[in-house]
Structure formats: C-alpha cells, structure tokens
Design a protein around this motif. Structure first.
Motif, short mmCIF file in Angstrom:
data_model
loop_
_atom_site.label_atom_id
_atom_site.label_comp_id
_atom_site.label_asym_id
_atom_site.label_seq_id
_atom_site.Cartn_x
_atom_site.Cartn_y
_atom_site.Cartn_z
N SER A 1 17.36 22.15 20.25
CA SER A 1 16.18 22.94 19.90
C SER A 1 14.96 22.29 20.53
CB SER A 1 15.98 23.00 18.37
OG SER A 1 17.14 23.44 17.71
N CYS A 2 13.92 23.07 20.73
CA CYS A 2 12.67 22.54 21.28
C CYS A 2 11.49 23.15 20.52
CB CYS A 2 12.53 22.89 22.76
SG CYS A 2 13.70 22.03 23.84
N GLY A 3 10.46 22.35 20.39
CA GLY A 3 9.24 22.81 19.76
C GLY A 3 8.03 22.43 20.59
N LEU A 4 7.00 23.22 20.50
CA LEU A 4 5.76 22.95 21.21
C LEU A 4 4.71 22.57 20.18
CD1 LEU A 4 4.54 23.06 24.08
CD2 LEU A 4 3.75 25.37 23.55
N ARG A 5 4.27 21.30 20.24
CA ARG A 5 3.27 20.83 19.29
C ARG A 5 1.91 21.47 19.59
NH1 ARG A 5 5.26 16.66 16.23
NH2 ARG A 5 6.96 15.41 17.12
N THR B 1 2.19 19.19 23.75
CA THR B 1 3.37 18.44 24.17
C THR B 1 4.64 19.09 23.62
OG1 THR B 1 3.19 16.96 22.25
CG2 THR B 1 2.10 16.27 24.29
N ALA B 2 5.70 19.01 24.39
CA ALA B 2 6.99 19.57 23.98
C ALA B 2 7.90 18.45 23.49
CB ALA B 2 7.64 20.30 25.14
N VAL B 3 8.67 18.75 22.47
CA VAL B 3 9.66 17.80 21.94
C VAL B 3 10.94 18.57 21.67
CG1 VAL B 3 8.81 18.13 19.58
CG2 VAL B 3 10.14 16.11 20.14
N CYS B 4 12.06 17.97 22.04
CA CYS B 4 13.37 18.61 21.84
C CYS B 4 14.28 17.66 21.07
CB CYS B 4 14.00 18.98 23.18
SG CYS B 4 13.04 20.16 24.18
N ASP C 1 22.18 16.22 24.24
CA ASP C 1 21.34 15.86 25.38
C ASP C 1 22.15 15.31 26.56
OD1 ASP C 1 18.76 15.66 26.54
OD2 ASP C 1 18.67 13.52 26.08
N GLU C 2 23.42 15.70 26.68
CA GLU C 2 24.25 15.10 27.74
C GLU C 2 23.80 15.51 29.13
OE1 GLU C 2 26.18 19.09 27.38
OE2 GLU C 2 25.08 17.70 26.10
N ASP C 3 23.09 16.62 29.24
CA ASP C 3 22.57 17.04 30.53
C ASP C 3 21.04 16.95 30.59
OD1 ASP C 3 25.06 17.74 31.74
OD2 ASP C 3 25.10 19.54 30.48
N GLY C 4 20.47 16.24 29.62
CA GLY C 4 19.02 16.08 29.60
C GLY C 4 18.28 17.27 29.03
N GLN C 5 19.00 18.22 28.41
CA GLN C 5 18.35 19.42 27.91
C GLN C 5 17.43 19.15 26.72
OE1 GLN C 5 21.61 18.61 27.69
NE2 GLN C 5 22.72 19.95 26.29
N ALA C 6 17.61 18.02 26.05
CA ALA C 6 16.75 17.68 24.92
C ALA C 6 15.76 16.58 25.29
CB ALA C 6 17.59 17.24 23.72
N THR C 7 15.65 16.26 26.57
CA THR C 7 14.67 15.29 27.04
C THR C 7 13.52 16.05 27.67
OG1 THR C 7 16.41 13.65 27.45
CG2 THR C 7 14.26 13.25 28.46
N ALA C 8 12.53 16.37 26.86
CA ALA C 8 11.40 17.17 27.34
C ALA C 8 10.57 16.35 28.31
CB ALA C 8 10.54 17.62 26.17
N PRO C 9 10.08 16.96 29.37
CA PRO C 9 9.24 16.23 30.33
C PRO C 9 7.91 15.85 29.72
CG PRO C 9 9.23 18.57 30.83
CD PRO C 9 10.26 18.37 29.76
N ALA C 10 7.30 14.82 30.27
CA ALA C 10 5.98 14.41 29.81
C ALA C 10 4.93 15.42 30.25
CB ALA C 10 5.64 13.03 30.36
#
Length: 430
Positions: free
Chosen positions: A390-394, A398-401, A405-414
């Motif tokens: 899941s992802c949320g936009l603060r 900023t985005a946080v997921c 996360d095995e493919d980086g899908q939960a590592t939101a970019p800075a």
C-alpha cells in the motif's frame, strides 16, 4: 487554484505557487519554495509549505495603513490555510484552528475544538467540525455567521454570506442576498440540485454539481458566471484493462475483456475504478454500477448512495453518503469487512483495503501477511492499496509505502509530489 478579490494563485505540478492579477500590495508575488496548499485573499495570499509551515505575502495592513497582521502567519504545523479579507485562518495538523489578523469583529477569534476544514471570509470565518456541524464566528451582520443546524460536507465563507454542502448534497446559504446598495442579487439563494462542493465570493457563489456541471448564482457581471469547459479525468488501471472518464461523463475502457470488465455501460458517471476482472463507476445520481467478473459478488453493488467507489481484486468498496465504508465481494481475508468510523476515501486492493479517515489518518483491513494492512501513523492526503503493498501520500507531499517490497514496490522515492495528484497502485502489482 484559489481566486481572490483581484488576483488568483495556483499550485503547479512541481508544487510551485504561481499568482497573477493585481499585485499592488505584493499579493501576487509568490515566494519560492514547495507548497501543498495556497489561498488568495483580498490583498494578501497564504500557502502551506511542504514542511507544514504557513507563509503569507502581500499586505499586512488595514485601509489606513495600520498593521493588523493578516499576512503574519504563526508558527507550527498546518494542513490547510484560508486567506480572507483582513484576516487568515489555518487548520493545524492536530485539527485545531488558528486565525490571525483583524479581529475587531471576532473573525480572527477562533472557537475551540477540532475541525475538518476552515474558511476565512471578509469579516467572518466558518469551520466544519469533526462531527460535521458548521460553526461561524466574527461579524454577524446580515446573518452571515448564523449557520443552520445539520451535518455538512463542506463550508465556504464569502463577503457577507456563507454557503455549505449538506450531507444530502444540497447547498444551503445564509447571510446577505444584496449588494452594498441594497439591491437583491441572490448570492445567498442557492439553486436546487445535488452538489459536490461550493465556493463563495464577495457577491456571488459557485457550486460543482454531482453531474460534473458548474453553476453560479448572484452577481454575474465581469464574466463571473461564465463557466469554462471541464477537463478529462485520470485513467484508472486494473489487472489487465483500464478505464477513463470522458469530459462528457461517459466511461471508456480498453484492454482485456474476458469478463466484460472493459465493456462499460452507458450513462453519465462522476468517477470510475478498474479492478482485477471487473470495474465500477460512480453514477451522476450517486449510485454505483459495476460490470465484469462477479464470481465473488464483487460486481453486485449494495443499495445506497455513494461518494466514492474502488474496485479491487475480487471485491469492491465504496464510501457512502454518511461517510461509512461499505465493501462487497470476496471476504476471504476480511478485506470486505471495513472498520467503523467516517472516511473520505477508500481503496480496494487484492486481499486488503485501506481508507482515509475523516481525520486524515489511514486505516487498513484484510490480509496482512506482508504488512500491507499495517498503515503508518501520520496525516495523509491520499491512499492507494495494491496487490500486497500500500502507499499513502502525506500532506507534506512525501510518499510512504508499506508491505511486500521484493521488487522495491514499497520503497517510495525521495522528494515531494502534490497531494492534488491522484495516487495510483495497480491491482495485482505485487
């Protein structure tokens, strides 16, 4: 975008504020930096920076040149700001309201309690409490602060009048219906029909109907009642198909159509959501219609009126007009058993769901094998539930997921993006 008396300000996609129009007092000279909210008043403007602080620019004085402080914002973290005539008000992240500037009539003397929104007018202000009642303060001339009883979705304070959208989507206005000369112009005489939002000016008001049309009432000079054409809505991507909402309210889908998920029905819609093998749309009359795969009942919509809908893997969820969440379809992992409380948005994932509560915190339910239903604390502007993350936009952009996360899908970019943009996580994306 926010329209002031003789100037306007807007947020570009890069979160930069741009203002135009009368700049006699510097009200259109927006500062540099990244912003998440902006509001144009009479001779000043205010914005909420990406760090949550409020910055104001323009006049800080009254008619006689005496300082009154409407452009001198207080310290602290804010979620939203509203620039009025001679004062300003902000909604803090703890949901309390703080106002500053001219307060001879009490417009900047805010009441206590927690709020969902606040609006600063000329000499008065109005706020929407968390129980959805409206309270106004400041000059009560012409009855502009005499808010009616009942529950509301939003409120807007104007010149000598105020308007609000009730939970049944009707608009009600109160205060003066005349101009300075006592001539009736009708800015407080709201039209019939159902509305999603309303905005009050000095002598006029405008509202967005549930069918997507904009209607204005009151003073119509200077082109105030000339409504521009609407723009197309974003695309919703599902498992193997996608759908988009046209400017005429019709839905067009493309891609895989094994279950009829890309064969959209006719009629006018306000929103559309593409799921795993089905799709759902919010109709102009606030009824939800789903089409496509219905093996688990995900396309069999419960009766009722809705504010939003989201199609997930094999289930769907909607926000009712009472702001409770209703889900239908597969409930193997509890993804269709939402918690109690009031929500403003909902997102159905594969085997879990997430919702944005009225206090802007996130609640998730359903399968949590990878932590996809364990939402972080904080105040958010948007939420999207995917396959196993899941992802949320603060509110600071900023985005946080969270979740798999095995493919980086939960590592939101800075970096920061605008909370005005739609947050999208594709169903079954992992």
């Amino acid at each position: 975008m926010s329209a002031g008396v003789e100037h306007s300000c807007g947020l570009r996609d890069a979160d930069k504020v741009v203002c135009w129009g009368n700049d006699e007092y510097g009200q259109a000279a927006a500062p540099e930096g990244r912003f998440v909210d902006v509001s144009s008043g009479w001779r000043h403007s205010c914005g909420v920076g990406a760090d949550g602080g409020v910055v104001c620019w323009g006049s800080d004085e009254d008619w006689d040149g005496d300082p009154i402080g409407q452009a001198t914002a207080p310290d602290g973290g804010f979620a939203a700001v509203s620039a009025g005539g001679w004062h300003s008000c902000g909604l803090r992240t703890d949901r309390t309201v703080t106002c500053w500037g001219h307060s001879d009539f009490g417009g900047a003397t805010e009441p206590g309690g927690r709020f969902l929104s606040v609006s600063a007018g000329d000499w008065h202000s109005c706020g929407l409490r968390i129980d959805r009642t409206v309270v106004c303060w400041g000059s009560s001339s012409s009855g502009r602060t005499h808010a009616p009883a009942g529950e509301f979705l939003s409120v807007s304070a104007g010149g000598q009048h105020s308007c609000g959208v009730r939970v049944d989507h009707s608009v009600v206005c109160w205060g003066s219906d005349e101009d300075w000369d006592g001539k009736h112009i009708g800015q407080a005489t709201a039209p019939d029909g159902e509305f999603l939002s309303v905005s009050t000016g000095h002598w006029n008001s405008c509202g967005l109907r549930t069918d997507g049309a904009v209607v204005c009432w009151g003073y119509g000079g200077s082109g105030l009642a000339e409504v521009p054409e609407p723009q197309p809505s974003p695309v919703s991507a599902g498992g193997g198909h996608s759908c988009r909402l046209g400017i005429d309210g019709t839905v067009e889908c493309s891609g895989g159509d094994d279950y009829g998920q890309a064969t959209a029905p006719g009629g006018e819609f306000l929103a559309v959501s593409a799921g795993g093998g089905h799709s759902c749309g919010l109709g102009a009359e606030l009824a939800v219609e789903c089409w496509g795969d219905d093996i688990s009942g995900q396309a069999t919509v419960p009766d009722g009126r809705y504010l939003a809908v989201s199609a997930g893997g094999q289930h769907s969820c909607g926000v009712g007009t009472d702001q409770t969440v209703v889900c239908w379809g597969d409930d193997w992992a509890g993804q269709s058993t939402p918690p109690q409380g009031r929500f403003t948005a909902v997102s159905a994932g594969d085997f879990h769901s997430c919702g944005l509560r009225a206090d802007r915190t996130i609640g998730c339910w359903g399968r949590n094998l990878y932590g996809q239903a364990t939402a972080p604390a904080g105040v958010f502007a948007a939420i999207s539930a995917g396959g196993r993350h899941s992802c949320g936009l603060r509110v600071d952009g900023t985005a946080v997921c969270w979740g798999r996360d095995e493919d980086g899908q939960a590592t939101a970019p800075a970096g920061k993006c605008s909370p005005r943009l739609q947050l999208v996580v594709v169903i079954r994306a992992g």
